[in-house]
Design a protein around this motif. Structure first.
Motif, PDB file in Angstrom:
ATOM      1  N   ASP A 130       0.835  -1.198   0.000  1.00 50.75           N
ATOM      2  CA  ASP A 130       0.000   0.000   0.000  1.00 50.75           C
ATOM      3  C   ASP A 130       0.871   1.249   0.000  1.00 50.75           C
ATOM      4  O   ASP A 130       2.035   1.204   0.433  1.00 50.75           O
ATOM      5  CB  ASP A 130      -0.916   0.005   1.231  1.00 50.75           C
ATOM      6  CG  ASP A 130      -2.000  -1.065   1.160  1.00 50.75           C
ATOM      7  OD1 ASP A 130      -2.297  -1.528   0.040  1.00 50.75           O
ATOM      8  OD2 ASP A 130      -2.541  -1.430   2.215  1.00 50.75           O
ATOM      9  N   PRO A 131       0.331   2.388  -0.444  1.00 48.44           N
ATOM     10  CA  PRO A 131       1.151   3.598  -0.535  1.00 48.44           C
ATOM     11  C   PRO A 131       1.557   4.184   0.814  1.00 48.44           C
ATOM     12  O   PRO A 131       2.429   5.058   0.852  1.00 48.44           O
ATOM     13  CB  PRO A 131       0.257   4.578  -1.312  1.00 48.44           C
ATOM     14  CG  PRO A 131      -1.132   4.078  -1.122  1.00 48.44           C
ATOM     15  CD  PRO A 131      -1.011   2.593  -1.024  1.00 48.44           C
ATOM     16  N   ASP A 132       0.952   3.718   1.919  1.00 44.55           N
ATOM     17  CA  ASP A 132       1.400   4.168   3.236  1.00 44.55           C
ATOM     18  C   ASP A 132       2.359   3.168   3.873  1.00 44.55           C
ATOM     19  O   ASP A 132       2.631   3.237   5.073  1.00 44.55           O
ATOM     20  CB  ASP A 132       0.207   4.425   4.163  1.00 44.55           C
ATOM     21  CG  ASP A 132      -0.660   3.198   4.391  1.00 44.55           C
ATOM     22  OD1 ASP A 132      -0.394   2.152   3.769  1.00 44.55           O
ATOM     23  OD2 ASP A 132      -1.600   3.277   5.204  1.00 44.55           O
ATOM     24  N   HIS A 141       3.326   2.882   7.933  1.00 41.12           N
ATOM     25  CA  HIS A 141       3.482   4.174   8.595  1.00 41.12           C
ATOM     26  C   HIS A 141       2.175   4.712   9.175  1.00 41.12           C
ATOM     27  O   HIS A 141       2.204   5.495  10.123  1.00 41.12           O
ATOM     28  CB  HIS A 141       4.087   5.182   7.619  1.00 41.12           C
ATOM     29  CG  HIS A 141       5.547   4.942   7.367  1.00 41.12           C
ATOM     30  ND1 HIS A 141       6.527   5.222   8.286  1.00 41.12           N
ATOM     31  CD2 HIS A 141       6.197   4.406   6.290  1.00 41.12           C
ATOM     32  CE1 HIS A 141       7.710   4.897   7.803  1.00 41.12           C
ATOM     33  NE2 HIS A 141       7.546   4.398   6.592  1.00 41.12           N
ATOM     34  N   GLU A 142       1.053   4.313   8.603  1.00 38.46           N
ATOM     35  CA  GLU A 142      -0.219   4.770   9.168  1.00 38.46           C
ATOM     36  C   GLU A 142      -0.422   4.248  10.585  1.00 38.46           C
ATOM     37  O   GLU A 142      -1.063   4.898  11.401  1.00 38.46           O
ATOM     38  CB  GLU A 142      -1.381   4.321   8.277  1.00 38.46           C
ATOM     39  CG  GLU A 142      -2.736   4.816   8.764  1.00 38.46           C
ATOM     40  CD  GLU A 142      -3.904   4.209   7.992  1.00 38.46           C
ATOM     41  OE1 GLU A 142      -5.010   4.745   8.131  1.00 38.46           O
ATOM     42  OE2 GLU A 142      -3.689   3.218   7.279  1.00 38.46           O
ATOM     43  N   ARG A 164       3.849  -6.648   8.829  1.00 36.68           N
ATOM     44  CA  ARG A 164       3.516  -5.233   8.680  1.00 36.68           C
ATOM     45  C   ARG A 164       3.916  -4.555   9.982  1.00 36.68           C
ATOM     46  O   ARG A 164       3.187  -4.611  10.962  1.00 36.68           O
ATOM     47  CB  ARG A 164       2.027  -5.054   8.418  1.00 36.68           C
ATOM     48  CG  ARG A 164       1.521  -5.720   7.155  1.00 36.68           C
ATOM     49  CD  ARG A 164       0.019  -5.865   7.152  1.00 36.68           C
ATOM     50  NE  ARG A 164      -0.443  -6.834   8.148  1.00 36.68           N
ATOM     51  CZ  ARG A 164      -1.716  -7.081   8.426  1.00 36.68           C
ATOM     52  NH1 ARG A 164      -2.664  -6.416   7.785  1.00 36.68           N
ATOM     53  NH2 ARG A 164      -2.051  -7.980   9.331  1.00 36.68           N
ATOM     54  N   ARG A 165       5.073  -3.939   9.998  1.00 37.27           N
ATOM     55  CA  ARG A 165       5.620  -3.397  11.236  1.00 37.27           C
ATOM     56  C   ARG A 165       5.033  -2.015  11.534  1.00 37.27           C
ATOM     57  O   ARG A 165       4.582  -1.302  10.640  1.00 37.27           O
ATOM     58  CB  ARG A 165       7.140  -3.343  11.166  1.00 37.27           C
ATOM     59  CG  ARG A 165       7.745  -4.721  10.861  1.00 37.27           C
ATOM     60  CD  ARG A 165       9.195  -4.839  11.249  1.00 37.27           C
ATOM     61  NE  ARG A 165       9.691  -6.183  10.924  1.00 37.27           N
ATOM     62  CZ  ARG A 165       9.494  -7.258  11.672  1.00 37.27           C
ATOM     63  NH1 ARG A 165       8.821  -7.139  12.809  1.00 37.27           N
ATOM     64  NH2 ARG A 165       9.974  -8.432  11.314  1.00 37.27           N
ATOM     65  N   ALA A 166       5.056  -1.656  12.808  1.00 37.92           N
ATOM     66  CA  ALA A 166       4.432  -0.416  13.265  1.00 37.92           C
ATOM     67  C   ALA A 166       5.199   0.801  12.782  1.00 37.92           C
ATOM     68  O   ALA A 166       6.425   0.781  12.646  1.00 37.92           O
ATOM     69  CB  ALA A 166       4.349  -0.404  14.785  1.00 37.92           C
ATOM     70  N   GLY A 167       4.464   1.881  12.553  1.00 37.02           N
ATOM     71  CA  GLY A 167       5.079   3.150  12.196  1.00 37.02           C
ATOM     72  C   GLY A 167       5.354   4.023  13.395  1.00 37.02           C
ATOM     73  O   GLY A 167       5.835   5.148  13.247  1.00 37.02           O
ATOM     74  N   GLY A 168       5.061   3.532  14.597  1.00 37.65           N
ATOM     75  CA  GLY A 168       5.293   4.283  15.824  1.00 37.65           C
ATOM     76  C   GLY A 168       5.929   3.404  16.882  1.00 37.65           C
ATOM     77  O   GLY A 168       6.074   2.191  16.714  1.00 37.65           O
ATOM     78  N   ILE A 224       1.918   0.898  20.824  1.00 34.84           N
ATOM     79  CA  ILE A 224       1.447   0.503  19.486  1.00 34.84           C
ATOM     80  C   ILE A 224       2.386  -0.514  18.873  1.00 34.84           C
ATOM     81  O   ILE A 224       1.957  -1.447  18.190  1.00 34.84           O
ATOM     82  CB  ILE A 224       1.285   1.739  18.561  1.00 34.84           C
ATOM     83  CG1 ILE A 224       0.724   1.315  17.200  1.00 34.84           C
ATOM     84  CG2 ILE A 224       2.605   2.463  18.383  1.00 34.84           C
ATOM     85  CD1 ILE A 224      -0.620   0.674  17.243  1.00 34.84           C
ATOM     86  N   ARG A 225       3.692  -0.390  19.137  1.00 36.58           N
ATOM     87  CA  ARG A 225       4.637  -1.377  18.601  1.00 36.58           C
ATOM     88  C   ARG A 225       4.391  -2.746  19.215  1.00 36.58           C
ATOM     89  O   ARG A 225       4.461  -3.770  18.519  1.00 36.58           O
ATOM     90  CB  ARG A 225       6.071  -0.913  18.837  1.00 36.58           C
ATOM     91  CG  ARG A 225       7.100  -1.928  18.375  1.00 36.58           C
ATOM     92  CD  ARG A 225       8.429  -1.281  18.089  1.00 36.58           C
ATOM     93  NE  ARG A 225       8.339  -0.390  16.944  1.00 36.58           N
ATOM     94  CZ  ARG A 225       9.374   0.270  16.433  1.00 36.58           C
ATOM     95  NH1 ARG A 225      10.573   0.140  16.970  1.00 36.58           N
ATOM     96  NH2 ARG A 225       9.219   1.056  15.382  1.00 36.58           N
ATOM     97  N   SER A 226       4.105  -2.787  20.517  1.00 35.74           N
ATOM     98  CA  SER A 226       3.810  -4.070  21.165  1.00 35.74           C
ATOM     99  C   SER A 226       2.543  -4.689  20.595  1.00 35.74           C
ATOM    100  O   SER A 226       2.480  -5.905  20.363  1.00 35.74           O
ATOM    101  CB  SER A 226       3.668  -3.870  22.681  1.00 35.74           C
ATOM    102  OG  SER A 226       4.878  -3.419  23.253  1.00 35.74           O
ATOM    103  N   LEU A 227       1.518  -3.870  20.362  1.00 36.24           N
ATOM    104  CA  LEU A 227       0.281  -4.379  19.775  1.00 36.24           C
ATOM    105  C   LEU A 227       0.527  -4.936  18.373  1.00 36.24           C
ATOM    106  O   LEU A 227       0.028  -6.007  18.026  1.00 36.24           O
ATOM    107  CB  LEU A 227      -0.766  -3.271  19.710  1.00 36.24           C
ATOM    108  CG  LEU A 227      -1.547  -2.977  20.985  1.00 36.24           C
ATOM    109  CD1 LEU A 227      -2.344  -1.683  20.823  1.00 36.24           C
ATOM    110  CD2 LEU A 227      -2.476  -4.125  21.331  1.00 36.24           C
ATOM    111  N   VAL A 228       1.302  -4.208  17.584  1.00 34.95           N
ATOM    112  CA  VAL A 228       1.569  -4.661  16.214  1.00 34.95           C
ATOM    113  C   VAL A 228       2.453  -5.908  16.231  1.00 34.95           C
ATOM    114  O   VAL A 228       2.279  -6.804  15.399  1.00 34.95           O
ATOM    115  CB  VAL A 228       2.191  -3.531  15.387  1.00 34.95           C
ATOM    116  CG1 VAL A 228       2.670  -4.036  14.030  1.00 34.95           C
ATOM    117  CG2 VAL A 228       1.173  -2.407  15.188  1.00 34.95           C
ATOM    118  N   ASP A 229       3.390  -6.008  17.182  1.00 38.06           N
ATOM    119  CA  ASP A 229       4.189  -7.226  17.306  1.00 38.06           C
ATOM    120  C   ASP A 229       3.294  -8.427  17.605  1.00 38.06           C
ATOM    121  O   ASP A 229       3.531  -9.533  17.094  1.00 38.06           O
ATOM    122  CB  ASP A 229       5.236  -7.064  18.402  1.00 38.06           C
ATOM    123  CG  ASP A 229       6.385  -6.155  17.986  1.00 38.06           C
ATOM    124  OD1 ASP A 229       6.513  -5.870  16.779  1.00 38.06           O
ATOM    125  OD2 ASP A 229       7.148  -5.726  18.874  1.00 38.06           O
TER     126      ASP A 229
END
Length: 332
Positions: free
Chosen positions: A78-80, A193-194, A107-111, A115-120
């Motif tokens: 995706d573009p983001d 990044h979104e 799909r790694r976190a942009g922050g 939020i990084r723990s949630l995305v992990d």
């Protein structure tokens, strides 16, 4: 893409600087009615082949890209998103196994922070499902997905839905080809990044849950049980040595996410019952919009009748062509 000017340049630069020779891959970008500077930005990148899809909808745009591609492997992002420099090489390596048909990556976190723990956790859940052997819970996501081009000729294109058509398509492949045809590739990563804060995360959870109601009416995808999710959480906390306080915060955030998912599911069910009447282009044949609720299907009096739980029947409803076989080169 549509109005992706904020992140598009970074995405295209990452695609242009992959660690594969330039003649091994092409870059296609499909505009879907952008009104910002996205098209102008895209034209600054000479390697990008820009196409236009006038029918609104991300999956219409992706289908346009599939039709335009010249290679034997199609990789979506995706573009983001910002693919890692070795993204295509990792995909190439995974698909060197002829038994593998679909590859998805992290799909790694942009922050940073929670939020990084949630995305992990989400990444670990994706790996658990995609490397698993249960076709009833299989799904995928075009933010980071690659597949053999011929599979779209054999299975069919994406159905035109507001969200979740990629998950349905991968689920259909799992049911037809088996879970062994799908692999999670940890080195084929992108930065999303979104995904830079809790608000974005919870909005996406709500939206996915709401639209999953309609998707499950076409092809049900089983949600993981509480025990399965807890197993993933424990694995993440153990492998990353998450401190006790951060672990407690992660559990609280996941509990909030479960509540948001429930709210989204209830909203989706309510929409199917009320059958309001905005225009939804996914509900008529040949792409012609008819009055219907995007979550409920056509209203009484339209020419599309009866529920149908197969992707092939849904394609017939929305005017997509039947799958056909066609040859293609092995260019990426």
């Amino acid at each position: 893409m549509r109005d992706a000017g904020r992140t598009l340049d970074r995405c295209l630069h990452a695609l242009e600087t992959q660690d594969l020779p330039e003649d091994r891959y092409e870059i296609l970008l499909v505009d879907n009615g952008s009104t910002d500077r996205s098209v102008e930005i895209a034209r600054r990148h000479p390697r990008v082949r820009l196409h236009d899809e006038p029918r609104r909808g991300a999956y219409n745009a992706r289908n346009r890209g599939i039709d335009a591609c010249r290679g034997g492997i199609v990789a979506f992002t995706d573009p983001d998103c910002e693919p890692a420099r070795g993204w295509l090489r990792a995909i190439d390596t995974a698909l060197a196994d002829p038994s593998i048909e679909i590859v998805c990556g992290p799909r790694r976190a942009g922050g940073d922070g929670l939020i990084r723990s949630l995305v992990d956790y989400e990444i670990a859940k994706d790996a658990s499902v995609l490397d698993g052997d249960d076709p009833t819970c299989m799904y995928g996501y075009t933010a980071n997905l690659a597949t053999r081009r011929r599979l779209f000729d054999e299975i069919g294109r994406f159905v035109d839905l507001p969200r979740g058509s990629d998950a349905l398509w991968v689920a259909e492949v799992a049911r037809r080809r088996g879970c062994g045809a799908i692999r999670f590739a940890p080195d084929a990563s992108v930065i999303h990044h979104e995904m830079d804060g809790l608000g974005v995360y919870y909005r996406k959870v709500y939206s996915y849950a709401r639209h999953r109601v309609r998707g499950n009416a076409i092809l049900p995808i089983r949600a993981l049980s509480a025990a399965e999710r807890w197993s993933v959480v424990r694995a993440v906390m153990r492998e990353q040595r998450v401190p006790a306080m951060r672990g407690a915060m992660l559990l609280a955030a996941l509990a909030a996410g479960a509540a948001v998912w429930t709210a989204g599911s209830l909203a989706g069910r309510f929409a199917r019952r009320t059958r309001a009447s905005p225009i939804d282009p996914a509900c008529g044949p040949e792409g012609q919009p008819v009055p219907c609720d995007p979550m409920a299907g056509p209203v009484p009096g339209t020419h599309t009748v009866g529920p149908d739980r197969t992707l092939e029947a849904q394609r017939r409803r929305v005017g997509h062509p039947r799958p056909h076989r066609a040859g293609s080169s092995e260019r990426r």
